[in-house]
Design an enzyme around this catalytic site. Structure first.
Site, mmCIF file in Angstrom:
data_model
loop_
_atom_site.group_PDB
_atom_site.id
_atom_site.type_symbol
_atom_site.label_atom_id
_atom_site.label_comp_id
_atom_site.label_asym_id
_atom_site.label_seq_id
_atom_site.Cartn_x
_atom_site.Cartn_y
_atom_site.Cartn_z
ATOM 1 N N VAL A 42 0.852 -1.189 0.000
ATOM 2 C CA VAL A 42 0.000 0.000 0.000
ATOM 3 C C VAL A 42 0.886 1.236 0.000
ATOM 4 O O VAL A 42 1.740 1.393 0.879
ATOM 5 C CB VAL A 42 -0.949 0.029 1.215
ATOM 6 C CG1 VAL A 42 -1.703 1.356 1.275
ATOM 7 C CG2 VAL A 42 -1.936 -1.126 1.148
ATOM 8 N N ALA A 58 4.376 4.053 3.138
ATOM 9 C CA ALA A 58 3.969 2.814 2.478
ATOM 10 C C ALA A 58 4.121 1.659 3.470
ATOM 11 O O ALA A 58 4.722 1.808 4.529
ATOM 12 C CB ALA A 58 4.810 2.553 1.230
ATOM 13 N N LYS A 59 3.571 0.528 3.125
ATOM 14 C CA LYS A 59 3.756 -0.685 3.921
ATOM 15 C C LYS A 59 3.461 -1.879 3.040
ATOM 16 O O LYS A 59 2.663 -1.789 2.094
ATOM 17 C CB LYS A 59 2.824 -0.709 5.137
ATOM 18 C CG LYS A 59 3.360 -1.520 6.298
ATOM 19 C CD LYS A 59 4.532 -0.822 6.961
ATOM 20 C CE LYS A 59 5.004 -1.559 8.206
ATOM 21 N NZ LYS A 59 6.052 -0.787 8.902
ATOM 22 N N GLY A 60 4.107 -2.987 3.342
ATOM 23 C CA GLY A 60 3.881 -4.200 2.584
ATOM 24 C C GLY A 60 3.815 -5.408 3.483
ATOM 25 O O GLY A 60 4.192 -5.344 4.660
ATOM 26 N N ASP A 64 10.515 -5.482 8.581
ATOM 27 C CA ASP A 64 9.439 -5.275 9.552
ATOM 28 C C ASP A 64 9.269 -6.604 10.294
ATOM 29 O O ASP A 64 10.229 -7.377 10.384
ATOM 30 C CB ASP A 64 8.156 -4.823 8.830
ATOM 31 C CG ASP A 64 7.148 -4.168 9.759
ATOM 32 O OD1 ASP A 64 7.349 -3.004 10.125
ATOM 33 O OD2 ASP A 64 6.166 -4.835 10.132
#
Length: 442
Positions: free
Chosen positions: A85, A130-132, A171
């Site tokens: 995202v 952002a993040k995944g 992460d």
């Protein structure tokens, strides 16, 4: 660094206060996206944000969902689901980690991406958010399978990632090795080595000194600034650390170096308590030699993770996962200061309870921003092709974190709100002002 004296193992050392006879279980789990949006809405209202700007800032720029089929070791095929995202890229390339966990979902990734936008704005670095993630259970996968997942995920995201577009990082359940696979896969597609496409890499591949410890050190700098504000002497303070992974263990080690007595730590196996103080170096070494689990650690009495949160102490560092401090247990929190090492450890419903108790909360988008700050430093070093000594990295990290704390605290005082709302107001105002200046293309 000051070395702690190993606590004695007498029964008196481990006497658990009577409050632990019947701890209330934490049953409610708020949607992290809803928690983020409640804070966003309140800050937007205080700022008087125009409707169009509000809609722009609440809506992710891009949500990508990909299928990740891999051949397992026995020849069978399993299909995993991956997410990325991009919440916002107004301030610069989007930035955010990749997590591997069985409960990863799109709402969680959307919330974490938005938090990254506000986090970067709070510490004043030129990145968006952002993040995944990939929905999988790394504990049930071999290294070869994790490598296959990583490479296929990266390949599927080849038009999303890029040193000038979107820059992933480690992460939950990902590490330097995973980032090395991301770097290699992206570089093979580009036909050139692109160290700036990912941060949190091994040093030999262009990683930054101090990156692995950065989030935990940032928590320590935030806690120190807050202790100075509350007139708490670190050498007379006690702390409980929930979570003993990278962030929690480094936070504990860094706070201990200041003279803070760490009376409790916890990990997936439970909590460990010693009112006389836990030998943090011994706990870290024990965890490292027992598959990163504290189960059986001899230097403390076993309690539950929930009990760690409600201990009588000066500083509480929730450094595990989302939604750990909720309406169910916020009334029982006894710490004077909460420094959020994890993303979203406190639900929106718990915020007013903590405020009414006079507890100062250093919010996640400030307290744990040390990681993205040194990720930015790593990206800058990659672009320069010139690498900084550890002392310079830590000096610039400390300067960044203390400056951000001061700005957030003054902003909260100005608006007569909590530091959490003060941080959201500061971040949203910065991104909104940038958007107004850039305008809307189309």
């Amino acid at each position: 660094m000051e070395t702690a004296t190993k606590p004695t193992t007498t029964a008196a050392s481990f006497a658990i206060p009577s409050v632990y006879k019947e701890p209330a279980p934490i049953l409610d789990k708020d949607n992290p996206l809803e928690s983020m949006m409640q804070r966003f809405d309140r800050a937007a209202e205080i700022l008087g944000l125009e409707s169009g700007i509000y809609q722009y800032l609440k809506t992710p720029v891009k949500c990508v969902i990909v299928s990740i089929p891999i051949q397992m070791d026995d020849g069978s095929i399993e299909v995993f689901e991956g997410y990325r995202v991009i919440h916002n890229d107004i301030l610069g390339p989007s930035k955010g980690g990749i997590r591997y966990a069985p409960d990863v979902n799109l709402d969680e990734i959307k919330a974490l991406a938005a938090w990254m936008t506000w986090k970067c704005a709070v510490v004043d670095i030129p990145f968006g958010g952002a993040k995944g993630g990939v929905r999988c259970d790394p504990r049930k996968l071999t290294m070869q399978q994790i490598e296959k997942i990583t490479r296929r995920y990266t390949s599927n995201m080849i038009d999303v990632f890029g040193p000038e577009r979107d820059i992933p990082a480690p992460d939950v359940n990902t590490n330097e090795q995973v980032m090395a696979w991301v770097l290699d896969t992206y570089s093979m597609h580009m036909r050139r080595t692109e160290p700036g496409v990912v941060t949190g890499k091994p040093l030999v591949l262009g990683g930054s000194k101090g990156r692995r410890e950065a989030t935990g050190r940032g928590v320590m700098y935030s806690a120190l600034a807050a202790m100075n504000t509350l007139k708490i002497d670190p050498k007379k303070a006690t702390a409980a650390i929930e979570g003993f992974g990278n962030v929690g263990s480094i936070s504990a080690k860094s706070l201990h170096a200041l003279g803070v007595k760490i009376i409790a730590v916890s990990d997936i196996s439970g909590g460990y308590y010693n009112q006389s103080g836990i030998d943090i170096e011994a706990a870290i070494k024990y965890s490292e030699t027992h598959n990163n689990i504290l189960e059986g650690f001899p230097g403390a009495e076993k309690i539950t993770n929930d009990e760690v949160l409600i201990l009588q102490c000066d500083i509480l560092v929730p450094a595990a996962r989302e939604d750990r401090i909720t309406q169910r247990n916020a009334h029982d929190i006894k710490a004077k200061l909460i420094v959020e090492g994890a993303n979203g450890p406190t639900t929106a419903g718990a915020d007013p309870i903590l405020e009414s108790k006079g507890i100062l909360v250093v919010p996640d988008i400030l307290a744990n921003a040390g990681g993205v700050t040194v990720s930015y430093f790593e990206w800058v070093q990659n672009r320069q092709g010139y690498y900084w000594p550890l002392e310079l990295v830590n000096e610039r990290l400390e300067e960044t974190m203390k400056g951000a704390f001061d700005r957030v605290y003054l902003n909260a005082q100005r608006h007569n709100v909590s530091m959490r709302l003060g941080s959201y107001i500061l971040a949203i105002d910065k991104v909104a002002r940038t958007l107004r200046l850039r305008g809307i293309y189309g």
